[in-house]
Design an enzyme around this catalytic site. Sequence first.
Site, PDB file in Angstrom:
ATOM      1  N   HIS A  53      -3.030  -3.143  -4.751  1.00  0.00           N
ATOM      2  CA  HIS A  53      -2.187  -3.944  -3.858  1.00  0.00           C
ATOM      3  C   HIS A  53      -1.112  -4.624  -4.692  1.00  0.00           C
ATOM      4  CE1 HIS A  53      -4.771  -4.254  -0.063  1.00  0.00           C
ATOM      5  NE2 HIS A  53      -3.532  -4.096   0.362  1.00  0.00           N
ATOM      6  N   GLU A  73      -8.104  -3.280  -6.406  1.00  0.00           N
ATOM      7  CA  GLU A  73      -9.213  -3.255  -5.458  1.00  0.00           C
ATOM      8  C   GLU A  73     -10.427  -2.537  -6.056  1.00  0.00           C
ATOM      9  OE1 GLU A  73      -9.131  -5.004  -2.878  1.00  0.00           O
ATOM     10  OE2 GLU A  73      -6.977  -5.386  -2.642  1.00  0.00           O
ATOM     11  N   CYS A 111      -4.504  -0.423   4.737  1.00  0.00           N
ATOM     12  CA  CYS A 111      -4.817  -0.239   3.316  1.00  0.00           C
ATOM     13  C   CYS A 111      -6.309   0.039   3.141  1.00  0.00           C
ATOM     14  CB  CYS A 111      -4.404  -1.467   2.513  1.00  0.00           C
ATOM     15  SG  CYS A 111      -2.626  -1.675   2.361  1.00  0.00           S
TER      16      CYS A 111
END
Length: 213
Positions: free
Chosen positions: A173, A87, A149
């Site tokens: 992730h 991310e 998240c």
Amino acid sequence: MLQTLLTGFGAFGRVVSNPTERLVRHFEADPEAAKGHDLTCCVLPVSFQCAPDLLRAQIEIGGRGGRPFDVILMLGVASGSPHWRVERLGRNADAPLTDADGFTPPARAIVADAPNTLSVTLPTEPQFAAIAALGLPAAFSDTAGAYLCNHALFTTLHHLKTTGHPARAGFLHVPADEETFAPGITTAPQFPFAQHVAALHAVLAALRQQTQP
């Protein structure tokens, strides 16, 4: 030795056994598993109320002997993803998705008057390269979703920015593994847990080389 906070999440919804919880427990049980990192491990509840408070409290407590963290690496499961997703952004938005406490937030900004996005502060290219070098599918992502998240990522980035804390933070992730779902519940891509362990070993090694205390 880097002071490193490693976090994962517990079970929620159809995720009956979260691979990120098992990853955190695996590395917690073997202090030598992440060379160059003095790990503090934390499993977060899938709770809009509790997870951010626990994260902030652990950041303020610090690592061994109260030393400030250098690295905060958060893990979450992307239960339908065919990739390990590195991310790059936390987004200042929640969606009305029910957490493990049964709470459903309204569609809202996570932090009023904060930016729409905040960039992660851990280097992302080395994480991607480390996973890809194992022959595992890796991808960059500019959205960590609108569930816990992303909520945890954005609140952590905002906390670090507003307090001037020196830690660098990022989010990885991971896809599902063979224990994530109850039998027959989904046809989502699944990877052996051993590959999850290898990927995290590689990411931590890459961060050790790139991040200096």
